[in-house]
Design an enzyme around this catalytic site. Structure first.
Site, short mmCIF file in Angstrom:
data_model
loop_
_atom_site.label_atom_id
_atom_site.label_comp_id
_atom_site.label_asym_id
_atom_site.label_seq_id
_atom_site.Cartn_x
_atom_site.Cartn_y
_atom_site.Cartn_z
N ASP A 84 0.96 107.60 -80.04
CA ASP A 84 2.34 107.22 -80.38
C ASP A 84 2.34 106.17 -81.50
OD1 ASP A 84 5.18 107.44 -79.43
OD2 ASP A 84 4.94 105.28 -79.17
N GLU A 136 0.80 110.45 -84.20
CA GLU A 136 2.22 110.50 -84.54
C GLU A 136 2.44 109.45 -85.62
OE1 GLU A 136 6.74 109.54 -83.36
OE2 GLU A 136 5.09 108.20 -82.93
C1 NOJ Z 1 7.67 107.77 -80.79
C2 NOJ Z 1 8.09 108.55 -79.60
O1 NOJ Z 1 7.93 109.91 -79.88
C3 NOJ Z 1 9.50 108.15 -79.30
O2 NOJ Z 1 10.11 108.98 -78.35
C4 NOJ Z 1 9.52 106.72 -78.89
O3 NOJ Z 1 10.85 106.30 -78.72
C5 NOJ Z 1 8.86 105.82 -79.94
N1 NOJ Z 1 7.65 106.37 -80.44
C6 NOJ Z 1 8.52 104.49 -79.35
O4 NOJ Z 1 7.45 104.62 -78.46
#
Ligand code: NOJ
Length: 562
Positions: free
Chosen positions: A208, A277
């Site tokens: 993440d 991500e």
């Molecule tokens: C990316 C995640 O995919 C999202 O859903 C989240 O709100 C943020 N990161 C914070 O963790």
């Protein structure tokens, strides 16, 4: 076919645990619910599933606010339930990737609670980003950064003696304090968390906010006019700092050490993988995350944000492939996830040039053309699943689910809605619980009628049981695409562009071993004639006698060749 590691062409299905399947009837999906539905994924033909967070969490950001990284929230089950899920998935031939959230914790995490109780300058505070405020009384935040969900990225604490005190940084909700990754304790803790889940037998991690862990030294003010999701040139002090790459080199060596551990399950194809991500542009910057000694994959959000316009798609594909080729990594492709408007609805709007990230949609906003959106979404998926590399699917897209665009505002749970002072409706619209059976309460999501977000009525007609075995359904289309993708080796093939490229078409060949598959997507307003020496393998919508209708993709092979 070549013996490349599994992840180079894997199709990975994202499960959002809250909304996949609810075993206990409380209206929130859970791990036993997922286990009971794993056959759906086997029958779909995917290689792996990625589970969004199911860890202990007060759920202020639907589980991306983690209070204990090594345990399951009772809402979702127990660690034993997780082990059962993992074992069952492995027996069905499905790998399991879990979410790792290293940028921040929940404010209920024991470390953050200890930091609040400890004085400024203490080792407890040094695990997070605490700073004094600006101004005589510290009444201004330490810098001008804003939260991704809106509002300031700093919250002021009350010190243990009752006085207004320092600020802590949160790039997301105020319940998600950012860790300080210059602190060795933080680094060691996450290495230990990685090992905890690797020891349990997971096949990898989705990382993440992978581009956010390291912040520029001194935390300088940022240029707030820049949208980091789409800007292709500017380095902001909180994103994509060069220091993040050291972290990933270390993690790669850890997961590589585990690549022998699951040989009894996967034979000699047992690599554990890491996927970033990282909302980083341009493609070359993103490809730095997947250098040979770093992460295996990174989501291609540039592709996700590309409009349904032929020239833009051709450029995005070419540019994406060139960028990862230079570092020897596979490219990834994705159209939907739990943070964006579902592609069946995005493509139901007029398409404009340029990358764009659409905000959440409300009942008062212009509504998408559902039929057009679904036709284009099916064509876009057929195009995506032909591309070499790995692809990510988001739960429900195999049913052609649209965004829920008319959710009542008082049902919304995404913190974005409140933090943006009701200017961005946020991400609830893509998170509505799945419909499994049209005639059951909650459309078979669980044994009760409860559903944590209201399910629109039209979801029933898209339920799995309505589409299973139904000719022409989106579910059957996905199954056919995934079967052919595998049998024709598309994910591990080589792309070459067709010479006779029509301006409104995206057309290429994928050569894989002896097989040559021709892919043509028609993004224009009129039917495209199809070459006579080719015969269709699958198409995203009906072909008419004249050729390929608008907003349709077809895979073909040569009449007299494999
Ligand atoms: C990316 C995640 O995919 C999202 O859903 C989240 O709100 C943020 N990161 C914070 O963790």
């Amino acid at each position: 076919m070549s013996t490349l590691p599994w992840w180079r062409d894997a199709v990975i299905y994202q499960i959002y645990p809250r909304s996949f399947a609810d075993a206990d009837g409380d209206g929130i999906g859970d791990l036993p619910g997922i286990t009971a539905r794993l056959e759906h994924l086997r029958d779909l033909g995917v290689d792996a599933l990625w589970l969004s967070p199911f860890y202990v969490s007060p759920q202020h950001d639907a589980g991306y606010d983690v209070a204990d990284f090594r345990d399951v929230d009772p809402l979702f089950g127990t660690l034993a339930d997780f082990d059962v899920l993992l074992d069952r998935a492995h027996r069905l031939g499905l790998r399991v990737i879990v979410d790792l959230v290293p940028n921040h914790s929940s404010n209920e995490h024991s470390w953050f609670q200890a930091a609040l109780a400890a004085p400024p300058g203490s080792p407890e505070r040094a695990r997070y980003v605490f700073r004094d405020g600006r101004g005589d009384q510290g009444e201004q935040p330490p810098n001008n950064w804003v939260s991704n969900f809106g509002g300031p990225a700093w919250t002021r604490v009350t010190e243990p003696d009752g006085r207004p005190g320092q600020y802590y940084l949160h790039l997301f909700d105020s319940s998600q304090p950012d860790f300080d990754w210059t602190n060795d304790e933080v680094r060691e803790e996450f290495e230990s968390i990685l090992r905890f889940w690797l020891d349990r037998g997971v096949d990898g991690f989705r990382v993440d906010v992978a581009h956010g862990l390291v912040k520029a030294q001194g935390l300088p003010d940022a240029d707030l006019s820049i949208d980091p999701h789409v800007d292709t040139t500017t380095l902001l002090p909180m994103w994509d700092q060069p220091g993040v790459h050291d972290i990933y080199r270390r993690w790669r060596s850890i997961v590589d050490d585990y690549s022998e551990d699951l040989v009894d399950v996967w034979g000699d194809d047992a690599d554990r993988v890491l996927c970033a991500e990282a909302w980083v542009q341009p493609s070359e910057a993103l490809s730095r995350y997947v250098r040979p000694d770093e992460l295996h994959q990174s989501f291609n959000f540039g592709y996700l944000m590309t409009p349904w316009i032929a020239g833009e798609l051709r450029a995005s594909i070419a540019d994406s492939l060139a960028a990862t080729e230079t570092v020897g990594a596979p490219q990834t492709w994705v159209l939907s996830n739990h943070d964006v408007v579902r592609h069946a609805s995005r493509f139901g709007y007029p398409q404009r040039p340029g990358l764009a990230r659409m905000p959440g949609i409300g009942a008062d906003d212009p509504q998408p053309d559902a039929e057009l959106g679904l036709r284009r979404a099916r064509a876009a998926t057929a195009l995506m699943l032909a591309l070499p590399g790995s692809a990510y699917l988001y739960q429900g897209e195999e049913l052609g689910l649209p965004e829920a665009t008319r959710l009542p505002d008082d049902a919304r749970q995404d913190p974005t809605w409140e933090r943006s002072a009701h200017t961005d409706r946020g991400r609830d619209g893509c998170r509505v619980p799945l419909p499994w059976s049209a005639d059951d309460p909650s459309f078979g999501f669980g044994p009760s009628a409860l559903s944590w977000l209201p399910q629109p009525d039209e979801l029933g007609s898209l339920a799995v049981d309505r589409q299973d075995g139904t000719e022409g359904s989106t579910l059957e289309l996905y199954r056919r695409l995934l079967t052919l993708r595998r049998s024709r080796g598309l994910g591990r093939g080589e792309l070459s562009w067709s010479d006779d490229q029509d301006g409104d078409a995206v057309a290429f060949h994928i050569r894989s071993g002896d097989l040559d598959t021709v892919v043509i997507a028609n993004l224009g307003p009129s039917t495209l004639p199809l070459p006579e020496h080719l015969t269709p393998l699958v198409s995203s919508g009906p072909l008419d006698g004249q050729g390929l209708p608008p907003d349709t993709t077809v895979w073909l092979r040569h009449l007299h060749r494999p």
